[in-house]
Design a protein around this motif. Structure first.
Motif, PDB file in Angstrom:
ATOM      1  N   GLU A   9      -4.453  -4.748  -8.928  1.00 31.63           N
ATOM      2  CA  GLU A   9      -4.053  -3.349  -8.778  1.00 31.63           C
ATOM      3  C   GLU A   9      -5.267  -2.516  -8.395  1.00 31.63           C
ATOM      4  O   GLU A   9      -6.328  -2.614  -9.018  1.00 31.63           O
ATOM      5  CB  GLU A   9      -3.464  -2.816 -10.082  1.00 31.63           C
ATOM      6  CG  GLU A   9      -2.235  -3.558 -10.571  1.00 31.63           C
ATOM      7  CD  GLU A   9      -1.781  -3.080 -11.929  1.00 31.63           C
ATOM      8  OE1 GLU A   9      -0.912  -2.198 -11.989  1.00 31.63           O
ATOM      9  OE2 GLU A   9      -2.322  -3.581 -12.936  1.00 31.63           O
ATOM     10  N   LEU A  10      -5.085  -1.689  -7.372  1.00 28.55           N
ATOM     11  CA  LEU A  10      -6.157  -0.817  -6.910  1.00 28.55           C
ATOM     12  C   LEU A  10      -5.653   0.617  -6.863  1.00 28.55           C
ATOM     13  O   LEU A  10      -4.665   0.908  -6.178  1.00 28.55           O
ATOM     14  CB  LEU A  10      -6.646  -1.233  -5.517  1.00 28.55           C
ATOM     15  CG  LEU A  10      -7.157  -2.664  -5.386  1.00 28.55           C
ATOM     16  CD1 LEU A  10      -6.062  -3.542  -4.783  1.00 28.55           C
ATOM     17  CD2 LEU A  10      -8.395  -2.731  -4.513  1.00 28.55           C
ATOM     18  N   ASP A  11      -6.292   1.489  -7.615  1.00 28.16           N
ATOM     19  CA  ASP A  11      -6.035   2.924  -7.556  1.00 28.16           C
ATOM     20  C   ASP A  11      -7.279   3.558  -6.953  1.00 28.16           C
ATOM     21  O   ASP A  11      -8.351   3.570  -7.584  1.00 28.16           O
ATOM     22  CB  ASP A  11      -5.759   3.486  -8.952  1.00 28.16           C
ATOM     23  CG  ASP A  11      -4.424   3.026  -9.485  1.00 28.16           C
ATOM     24  OD1 ASP A  11      -3.401   3.421  -8.901  1.00 28.16           O
ATOM     25  OD2 ASP A  11      -4.402   2.272 -10.469  1.00 28.16           O
ATOM     26  N   PHE A  55      -4.773   6.518  -2.762  1.00 22.33           N
ATOM     27  CA  PHE A  55      -3.978   5.367  -2.370  1.00 22.33           C
ATOM     28  C   PHE A  55      -3.768   4.471  -3.592  1.00 22.33           C
ATOM     29  O   PHE A  55      -4.572   4.464  -4.519  1.00 22.33           O
ATOM     30  CB  PHE A  55      -4.683   4.532  -1.289  1.00 22.33           C
ATOM     31  CG  PHE A  55      -5.070   5.305  -0.061  1.00 22.33           C
ATOM     32  CD1 PHE A  55      -4.225   5.373   1.033  1.00 22.33           C
ATOM     33  CD2 PHE A  55      -6.288   5.971  -0.002  1.00 22.33           C
ATOM     34  CE1 PHE A  55      -4.585   6.080   2.168  1.00 22.33           C
ATOM     35  CE2 PHE A  55      -6.660   6.687   1.134  1.00 22.33           C
ATOM     36  CZ  PHE A  55      -5.801   6.740   2.220  1.00 22.33           C
ATOM     37  N   ARG A  56      -2.691   3.710  -3.556  1.00 25.80           N
ATOM     38  CA  ARG A  56      -2.474   2.667  -4.559  1.00 25.80           C
ATOM     39  C   ARG A  56      -2.035   1.407  -3.829  1.00 25.80           C
ATOM     40  O   ARG A  56      -1.194   1.467  -2.917  1.00 25.80           O
ATOM     41  CB  ARG A  56      -1.414   3.076  -5.587  1.00 25.80           C
ATOM     42  CG  ARG A  56      -1.134   1.979  -6.624  1.00 25.80           C
ATOM     43  CD  ARG A  56      -0.225   2.474  -7.734  1.00 25.80           C
ATOM     44  NE  ARG A  56       0.202   1.398  -8.593  1.00 25.80           N
ATOM     45  CZ  ARG A  56      -0.513   0.884  -9.585  1.00 25.80           C
ATOM     46  NH1 ARG A  56      -1.710   1.362  -9.847  1.00 25.80           N
ATOM     47  NH2 ARG A  56      -0.035  -0.096 -10.338  1.00 25.80           N
ATOM     48  N   ALA A  57      -2.628   0.279  -4.214  1.00 26.65           N
ATOM     49  CA  ALA A  57      -2.287  -0.996  -3.581  1.00 26.65           C
ATOM     50  C   ALA A  57      -2.158  -2.066  -4.648  1.00 26.65           C
ATOM     51  O   ALA A  57      -2.897  -2.067  -5.639  1.00 26.65           O
ATOM     52  CB  ALA A  57      -3.347  -1.394  -2.553  1.00 26.65           C
ATOM     53  N   VAL A  58      -1.222  -2.966  -4.468  1.00 26.21           N
ATOM     54  CA  VAL A  58      -1.028  -4.081  -5.393  1.00 26.21           C
ATOM     55  C   VAL A  58      -0.795  -5.357  -4.589  1.00 26.21           C
ATOM     56  O   VAL A  58      -0.276  -5.327  -3.474  1.00 26.21           O
ATOM     57  CB  VAL A  58       0.167  -3.845  -6.354  1.00 26.21           C
ATOM     58  CG1 VAL A  58      -0.088  -2.650  -7.251  1.00 26.21           C
ATOM     59  CG2 VAL A  58       1.456  -3.667  -5.581  1.00 26.21           C
ATOM     60  N   LEU A 102       0.829  -1.202   0.000  1.00 25.32           N
ATOM     61  CA  LEU A 102       0.000   0.000   0.000  1.00 25.32           C
ATOM     62  C   LEU A 102       0.862   1.250   0.000  1.00 25.32           C
ATOM     63  O   LEU A 102       1.815   1.364   0.775  1.00 25.32           O
ATOM     64  CB  LEU A 102      -0.898  -0.003   1.241  1.00 25.32           C
ATOM     65  CG  LEU A 102      -1.750   1.241   1.491  1.00 25.32           C
ATOM     66  CD1 LEU A 102      -2.827   1.384   0.419  1.00 25.32           C
ATOM     67  CD2 LEU A 102      -2.383   1.177   2.878  1.00 25.32           C
ATOM     68  N   ALA A 103       0.511   2.199  -0.875  1.00 27.56           N
ATOM     69  CA  ALA A 103       1.178   3.501  -0.907  1.00 27.56           C
ATOM     70  C   ALA A 103       0.121   4.588  -0.740  1.00 27.56           C
ATOM     71  O   ALA A 103      -0.949   4.527  -1.352  1.00 27.56           O
ATOM     72  CB  ALA A 103       1.927   3.702  -2.220  1.00 27.56           C
ATOM     73  N   TYR A 104       0.420   5.565   0.105  1.00 29.42           N
ATOM     74  CA  TYR A 104      -0.448   6.725   0.289  1.00 29.42           C
ATOM     75  C   TYR A 104       0.078   7.851  -0.584  1.00 29.42           C
ATOM     76  O   TYR A 104       1.244   8.233  -0.486  1.00 29.42           O
ATOM     77  CB  TYR A 104      -0.447   7.136   1.769  1.00 29.42           C
ATOM     78  CG  TYR A 104      -1.047   8.485   2.053  1.00 29.42           C
ATOM     79  CD1 TYR A 104      -2.290   8.848   1.551  1.00 29.42           C
ATOM     80  CD2 TYR A 104      -0.357   9.404   2.840  1.00 29.42           C
ATOM     81  CE1 TYR A 104      -2.827  10.091   1.820  1.00 29.42           C
ATOM     82  CE2 TYR A 104      -0.895  10.653   3.127  1.00 29.42           C
ATOM     83  CZ  TYR A 104      -2.127  10.990   2.611  1.00 29.42           C
ATOM     84  OH  TYR A 104      -2.657  12.225   2.884  1.00 29.42           O
ATOM     85  N   LEU A 105      -0.777   8.391  -1.458  1.00 27.16           N
ATOM     86  CA  LEU A 105      -0.353   9.356  -2.464  1.00 27.16           C
ATOM     87  C   LEU A 105      -0.691  10.800  -2.108  1.00 27.16           C
ATOM     88  O   LEU A 105      -0.350  11.708  -2.867  1.00 27.16           O
ATOM     89  CB  LEU A 105      -0.966   9.006  -3.822  1.00 27.16           C
ATOM     90  CG  LEU A 105      -0.726   7.568  -4.296  1.00 27.16           C
ATOM     91  CD1 LEU A 105      -1.355   7.356  -5.665  1.00 27.16           C
ATOM     92  CD2 LEU A 105       0.758   7.253  -4.336  1.00 27.16           C
TER      93      LEU A 105
END
Length: 279
Positions: free
Chosen positions: A265-267, A232-235, A215-218
């Motif tokens: 992939e989740l954006d 957020f982006r999660a893979v 998980l990345a917080y953008l």
């Protein structure tokens, strides 16, 4: 821009976060040594800036974007009028602060949930789910935060009706008895600046398994409707056999029609507040 189409261009740069994501809303201002502004333009959807040719000389380039600390750089335009700055990295203001604590509602219209599978070992096929919902509860610390989400399994779309119907069958998603794919987080652990491992349980085709998502917080930004959004982006990668999706076809010795794993992939854009509070 006719001159750029003809092969001539001026300043070229790509604006990215330190996680490597484009900053499409970045504003780039170019001034000459006398302080006169010669260019002001927005980065495109890929974070790219490409101007008309500049007069040869030295320039100051300032990059700004909502939610990010501004940066300045020096560019030197050659006799041809071009100046190459490469990748310009923006750091988020306030470091790695989370969004404000409270409930955040996932906005499906500005989010993407997709899964990609290898096809014949040569290329890939991506399917997207068009119907999903969820909420993110941001705690005062990352570890106190939680996520729940549901996906309408029948909404899978790969752009091919025959393939989509097969994916809905018992060979894959088995949407008859199991129309909903659900996820519930069970914990969050740090994995680096602005990055975490999101632990949870995924129920797919009636089978529940533990999964981890990178998980990345953008960052956050106000929207045109008076709300506040977080991105957020999660893979993650799932093995089909873990969810009893064992269908396959050997088309040649050692080559399968469909790969054994799925890249998910989740954006995600989430709006602050309960669904009823959204504009």
């Amino acid at each position: 821009m006719s001159s750029t189409l003809a092969g001539r261009y001026g300043l070229h740069a790509v604006v990215r976060t330190k996680d490597g994501w484009a900053v499409p809303h970045a504003v780039v201002t170019v001034t000459d040594m006398s302080g006169h502004q010669v260019v002001r333009m927005d980065a495109d959807a890929e974070g790219t800036v490409l101007t008309e040719p500049l007069s040869p000389g030295v320039y100051t380039v300032v990059v700004t974007a909502v939610g990010y600390a501004p940066i300045a750089s020096t560019a030197i335009a050659t006799a041809s009028g071009s100046a190459e700055l490469g990748v310009l990295v923006l750091a988020r203001q306030g470091g790695v602060e989370l969004p404000p604590p409270g409930v955040w509602t996932i906005d499906p219209a500005h989010s993407k949930v997709a899964a990609t599978a290898q096809h014949l070992g040569l290329s890939s096929v991506q399917g997207r789910f068009s119907e999903f919902a969820g909420r993110i509860d941001i705690g005062t610390t990352a570890e106190a935060s939680a996520v729940v989400a549901e996906i309408d399994a029948t909404s899978i779309d790969t752009g091919n009706k025959t393939r989509d119907d097969h994916l809905r069958s018992a060979d894959f998603l088995d949407v008859g008895p199991h129309p909903v794919i659900s996820f519930r987080s069970t914990g969050l652990s740090p994995a680096g600046p602005d990055r975490w491992t999101l632990h949870g349980v995924l129920t797919l085709s009636g089978i529940t398994r533990e999964v981890d998502l990178d998980l990345a917080y953008l960052g956050t930004s106000p929207d045109p409707w008076g709300g506040l959004r977080a991105a957020f982006r999660a893979v993650t990668e799932l093995r089909r056999e873990d969810f009893a999706m064992n269908y396959n076809q050997i088309v040649q010795a050692g080559i399968s029609l469909i790969g054994a794993t799925l890249k998910v992939e989740l954006d995600i854009q989430a709006v602050q507040g309960e669904p009823s509070a959204q504009a």
